[in-house]
Design an enzyme around this catalytic site. Structure first.
Site, PDB file in Angstrom:
ATOM      1  N   PRO A   2       1.165  -2.824  -0.003  1.00  0.00           N
ATOM      2  CA  PRO A   2       1.576  -3.977   0.769  1.00  0.00           C
ATOM      3  C   PRO A   2       2.947  -3.901   1.426  1.00  0.00           C
ATOM      4  O   PRO A   2       3.965  -4.100   0.789  1.00  0.00           O
ATOM      5  CB  PRO A   2       1.553  -5.117  -0.263  1.00  0.00           C
ATOM      6  CG  PRO A   2       1.538  -4.457  -1.608  1.00  0.00           C
ATOM      7  CD  PRO A   2       1.525  -2.998  -1.417  1.00  0.00           C
ATOM      8  N   GLU A   3       2.945  -3.636   2.702  1.00  0.00           N
ATOM      9  CA  GLU A   3       4.110  -3.909   3.529  1.00  0.00           C
ATOM     10  C   GLU A   3       3.644  -4.949   4.546  1.00  0.00           C
ATOM     11  O   GLU A   3       2.537  -5.469   4.405  1.00  0.00           O
ATOM     12  CB  GLU A   3       4.632  -2.631   4.196  1.00  0.00           C
ATOM     13  CG  GLU A   3       5.140  -1.614   3.173  1.00  0.00           C
ATOM     14  CD  GLU A   3       5.688  -0.343   3.801  1.00  0.00           C
ATOM     15  OE1 GLU A   3       6.252  -0.408   4.906  1.00  0.00           O
ATOM     16  OE2 GLU A   3       5.546   0.728   3.202  1.00  0.00           O
TER      17      GLU A   3
END
Length: 267
Positions: A2-3
């Site tokens: 998750p970015e």
DNA sequence: ATTGAGACCTGTCGGC
DNA sequence: TGCCGACAGGTCTCAA
């Protein structure tokens, strides 16, 4: 995972599943996320209608009918499973909605968290108030980056990973953006700004690179082709993908994390 | 005020 | 096959 692009994709899916629906049941299967969930967590959520699901940097914020906000972070390994056939290991929190949708928060490492905040607690929440600009907003430009970069004595890689400088970039997309902008991750951050604080040309390139890398990644999320979709990340020893460049991708460690770059075309 | 190191947790992968 | 260390996309806290 998750970015910013992965979190944005998650937000869109959560929005489709939850917005305008009522939370009928919350099952807490594991209370000890990064921050322990309070005993009354499920009871406070049940019965509320979801007004919206929004994103700020890598944070997801579920806006509730009471005015409360459920602030969530995916950490390193967090993700949501939509309409799971059955619950599995690491499905820590399950939301059942009045529209029949079910979403499960799954996070093996438990660096992710959920904070249920009152309206006031939310507006004062330091995690959110200290974030730098949204890289996909119109307000994000070379001028917005110039001031924080000028003050830094660290490298570009470290500066761009700091959420107070830009919100939402992480290890992968910093690496990808720097390659696209032909900038060395080791270069001092302040060298992109003139002595009187004006952006140098390279800073404009960097802004363009950040935006295009993130936009392309968001577009790519919907597809589920496997394999490494990145040009540089995790490609040590491979030839530089830039046309006409004969460099080889190197891996170094900065602040304890892997950086990949081409020493030939990134300066 | 910045900066680096270590901590938080579990899973996976490569080497022996 | 089994064991062991290195490493993983994030943030926080603490000491220098």
């Amino acid at each position: 995972m998750p970015e910013l692009p992965e979190v944005e994709y998650t937000r869109r899916r959560l929005h489709r599943a939850m917005t305008r629906a009522r939370i009928t049941r919350v099952i807490v299967r594991r209370q000890t996320l990064r921050y322990p969930l309070p005993a009354e967590f499920a009871a406070r959520l049940e019965g509320q209608t979801v007004r919206a699901v929004v994103r700020r940097a890598k944070y997801l914020v579920v806006e509730l009918s009471s005015g409360e906000r459920l602030v969530m972070h995916l950490g390193m390994s967090g993700w949501f499973r939509f309409m799971p056939a059955q619950l599995e290991a690491h499905d820590h929190v399950v939301f059942e909605m009045s529209n029949g949708k079910v979403v499960a928060f799954n996070d093996p490492r438990r660096f992710g968290f959920m904070l249920l905040l009152s309206r006031d607690e939310h507006s004062e929440c330091g995690k959110l108030t200290r974030l730098g600009p949204e890289p996909l907003d119109k307000t994000f430009d070379a001028a917005a980056l110039a001031a924080p970069l000028a003050r830094r004595k660290t490298s570009l890689k470290i500066a761009l990973s700091d959420q107070r400088v830009v919100g939402g970039l992480g290890n992968i997309y910093v690496v990808e953006a720097l390659h696209r902008a032909r900038l060395s991750p080791k270069r001092r951050a302040s060298t992109l700004v003139t002595n009187n604080g004006a952006p140098r040309p390279a800073l404009y390139d960097l802004v363009d690179a950040i935006r295009s890398v993130l936009k392309e990644a968001i577009r790519r999320q919907a597809r589920t082709d496997d394999g490494n979709p990145f040009r540089i990340y995790d490609r040590e020893g491979e030839p530089c993908p830039r046309r006409g460049c004969r460099g080889t991708i190197r891996r170094i460690t900065q602040a304890g994390r892997s950086t990949y770059y081409c020493p030939v075309c990134q300066r």
